[in-house]
Structures are given as structure tokens and as C-alpha cells.
Write a protein that holds these residues in place. Structure first.
Motif, PDB file in Angstrom:
ATOM      1  N   LEU A 104      50.321  37.548  48.506  1.00 53.50           N
ATOM      2  CA  LEU A 104      51.619  37.498  47.841  1.00 53.50           C
ATOM      3  C   LEU A 104      52.010  36.052  47.525  1.00 53.50           C
ATOM      4  O   LEU A 104      52.496  35.748  46.430  1.00 53.50           O
ATOM      5  N   ASN A 105      51.781  35.152  48.479  1.00 52.57           N
ATOM      6  CA  ASN A 105      52.067  33.735  48.256  1.00 52.57           C
ATOM      7  C   ASN A 105      51.204  33.165  47.134  1.00 52.57           C
ATOM      8  O   ASN A 105      51.650  32.299  46.379  1.00 52.57           O
ATOM      9  N   PHE A 106      49.982  33.671  47.024  1.00 55.14           N
ATOM     10  CA  PHE A 106      49.082  33.192  45.972  1.00 55.14           C
ATOM     11  C   PHE A 106      49.660  33.495  44.594  1.00 55.14           C
ATOM     12  O   PHE A 106      49.742  32.618  43.742  1.00 55.14           O
ATOM     13  N   ILE A 107      50.072  34.747  44.362  1.00 51.52           N
ATOM     14  CA  ILE A 107      50.568  35.089  43.022  1.00 51.52           C
ATOM     15  C   ILE A 107      51.953  34.504  42.758  1.00 51.52           C
ATOM     16  O   ILE A 107      52.348  34.328  41.599  1.00 51.52           O
ATOM     17  N   ASN A 108      52.704  34.194  43.826  1.00 47.13           N
ATOM     18  CA  ASN A 108      54.029  33.615  43.643  1.00 47.13           C
ATOM     19  C   ASN A 108      54.001  32.107  43.419  1.00 47.13           C
ATOM     20  O   ASN A 108      55.039  31.508  43.111  1.00 47.13           O
ATOM     21  N   ASN A 109      52.830  31.500  43.564  1.00 46.56           N
ATOM     22  CA  ASN A 109      52.669  30.093  43.195  1.00 46.56           C
ATOM     23  C   ASN A 109      52.774  29.993  41.674  1.00 46.56           C
ATOM     24  O   ASN A 109      52.011  30.640  40.955  1.00 46.56           O
ATOM     25  N   PRO A 110      53.730  29.214  41.147  1.00 44.79           N
ATOM     26  CA  PRO A 110      53.959  29.190  39.691  1.00 44.79           C
ATOM     27  C   PRO A 110      52.724  28.857  38.859  1.00 44.79           C
ATOM     28  O   PRO A 110      52.484  29.494  37.826  1.00 44.79           O
ATOM     29  N   SER A 111      51.924  27.880  39.290  1.00 46.22           N
ATOM     30  CA  SER A 111      50.742  27.525  38.501  1.00 46.22           C
ATOM     31  C   SER A 111      49.686  28.621  38.554  1.00 46.22           C
ATOM     32  O   SER A 111      48.980  28.878  37.576  1.00 46.22           O
ATOM     33  N   HIS A 112      49.592  29.306  39.699  1.00 45.05           N
ATOM     34  CA  HIS A 112      48.667  30.437  39.800  1.00 45.05           C
ATOM     35  C   HIS A 112      49.088  31.553  38.844  1.00 45.05           C
ATOM     36  O   HIS A 112      48.244  32.158  38.175  1.00 45.05           O
ATOM     37  N   TRP A 113      50.401  31.837  38.804  1.00 44.85           N
ATOM     38  CA  TRP A 113      50.885  32.916  37.937  1.00 44.85           C
ATOM     39  C   TRP A 113      50.651  32.564  36.458  1.00 44.85           C
ATOM     40  O   TRP A 113      50.248  33.433  35.676  1.00 44.85           O
ATOM     41  N   LEU A 114      50.866  31.302  36.094  1.00 45.66           N
ATOM     42  CA  LEU A 114      50.586  30.876  34.719  1.00 45.66           C
ATOM     43  C   LEU A 114      49.105  31.077  34.389  1.00 45.66           C
ATOM     44  O   LEU A 114      48.760  31.509  33.287  1.00 45.66           O
ATOM     45  N   ALA A 115      48.228  30.765  35.343  1.00 44.32           N
ATOM     46  CA  ALA A 115      46.788  30.935  35.128  1.00 44.32           C
ATOM     47  C   ALA A 115      46.432  32.411  34.979  1.00 44.32           C
ATOM     48  O   ALA A 115      45.612  32.778  34.124  1.00 44.32           O
ATOM     49  N   ILE A 116      47.053  33.260  35.799  1.00 49.61           N
ATOM     50  CA  ILE A 116      46.791  34.704  35.722  1.00 49.61           C
ATOM     51  C   ILE A 116      47.195  35.250  34.362  1.00 49.61           C
ATOM     52  O   ILE A 116      46.433  35.976  33.718  1.00 49.61           O
ATOM     53  N   VAL A 117      48.392  34.904  33.909  1.00 53.03           N
ATOM     54  CA  VAL A 117      48.886  35.398  32.617  1.00 53.03           C
ATOM     55  C   VAL A 117      48.023  34.856  31.471  1.00 53.03           C
ATOM     56  O   VAL A 117      47.684  35.595  30.533  1.00 53.03           O
TER      57      VAL A 117
END
Length: 213
Positions: A172-185
Motif C-alpha cells: 500500500l505504501n508503494f502505490i501511495n508514493n507519488p512518484s511510484h503512482w505517476l510511473a504506474i499510470v
């Protein structure tokens, strides 16, 4: 690892019918493998994102899925049995790889749940004691695999729940990291728009790295 895969271009119609939730799910899985394993100083592993025509769906949609990407290729009957003759350092490394695989598998359904909550303006309320709220209908293959991993960890249900709660928070912390979420999208958008039937780990890593570094 040298794996040859012929890349074909999908039609514009087919690309536009790749399910976005699935693209987010698999993009998150790939991002966790690429970034998470590197952060844990685990060895790089080969994976590819395959775009396939799902004949089981009513509309025969194109879907994305991850091939490869796991550090533990064959699950043992138990971690204790698998590491019986290991040194303490080897046992620690094996357990780290084991936990990394579980986190990487959890990130996919969690990211999909987050995407849907953002899209529909509804809160995401993950339950730590059960994987059930993350699934829509039947349990996904990834969550079935998570359960199999947990059974290798512990035989007692309470111990399994304690471990999944710990790893769930990491995912959960991984996907809530803003840069991680930008990379996922960004990777999900790439999966949908690029028009290939296979995206290898180097290509996916390039998209991810643009958002993180």
C-alpha cells in the motif's frame, strides 16, 4: 536471460479495447518488480508484459498480463524445509525474495482498487485481514498465488494473517508514493497506446524511470 519474442502491432481498435483497470493492475505489478526489487538490492529478473486476446470474455477484449517477474520460481512445501541447510545469511536472503514476490503480487490489485476509487471518487478501504475486498468476482490468479506463498510461510492461519498484514502495508505504501503512482499510470498509458503484443522489462523500465529519476 535471452528470450526472443516477436512483436506485432495491434490494430487501433484492439488497443483502445484494452481494459484500463487491467493495464493499471499489470503496470503496478511491473513497476513493483522493477523498482521494488532494485530498492531491496535483489537481483534483476526478467519479465514481459504480454497483450493477449481473451477469447473467454464476452467482447473478446485485449488484456495485459505479466509473464515472469518472480524471484521464487517454484514454491517449496515450506520455507523452513527449503532453507534447512542454508546459512543464516542465505535464509535471510531467501525470505527477503519470498516477501518481495508477495508484495509485488499485491501491488497489482491494490493499484487497481486505488485507480477505481480515484475514478469514481469513492474512498478505498482495504482490509488487512482479508484479500477478498481487493477482488471483483472470482479471486485473481495473483491473489491465489499470494495465498500459496503464505501457506509456505506458516501453517497457522493467525500467523498467515499477521504476515499478510505486514506485507499488505508495504504494498500500500508503494502505490501511495507519488512518484511510484505517476510511473504506474504512465506505464498503463503506454501499455494501452503503444500497440505491441509484448513489452519487455527494459522497455517498461525505461517508461518507469522517466517518472522516478
Amino acid at each position: 536471460m535471452n528470450t526472443h519474442h516477436t512483436t506485432h502491432t495491434l490494430s487501433q481498435f484492439s488497443r483502445n479495447n484494452i481494459n484500463r483497470e487491467t493495464a493499471i493492475y499489470e503496470a503496478a505489478h511491473a513497476t513493483a518488480i522493477y523498482l521494488g526489487n532494485k530498492k531491496r538490492q535483489l537481483p534483476p529478473i526478467f519479465f514481459q508484459i504480454s497483450i493477449t486476446h481473451d477469447m473467454n470474455k464476452i467482447n473478446q477484449a485485449w488484456v495485459a498480463k505479466i509473464d515472469g517477474g518472480r524471484l521464487i520460481h517454484t514454491l517449496p512445501s515450506s520455507i523452513a524445509e527449503a532453507t534447512r541447510d542454508f546459512t543464516d545469511t542465505q535464509k535471510q536472503a531467501y525470505q527477503l525474495a519470498f516477501e518481495a514476490d508477495i508484495v509485488n503480487l499485491l501491488v497489482g490489485p491494490l493499484a487497481e482498487a486505488k485507480y477505481i476509487s480515484l475514478r469514481d471518487h469513492t474512498p478505498i478501504k482495504p482490509t488487512l485481514t482479508s484479500l477478498h475486498p481487493l477482488q471483483d468476482g472470482d479471486e485473481t490468479a495473483d491473489l491465489q498465488t499470494v495465498r500459496e506463498y503464505l501457506e509456505c510461510f506458516f501453517t497457522e492461519k493467525t500467523e498467515q494473517l499477521s504476515k499478510i498484514a505486514e506485507l499488505f502495508l508495504i504494498a500500500l505504501n508503494f502505490i501511495n508514493n507519488p512518484s511510484h503512482w505517476l510511473a504506474i499510470v504512465a506505464l498503463a498509458d503506454y501499455i494501452i497506446k503503444v500497440g505491441k503484443d509484448c513489452i519487455d522489462c527494459e522497455e517498461a523500465g525505461g517508461v518507469i524511470a522517466q517518472q522516478v529519476y
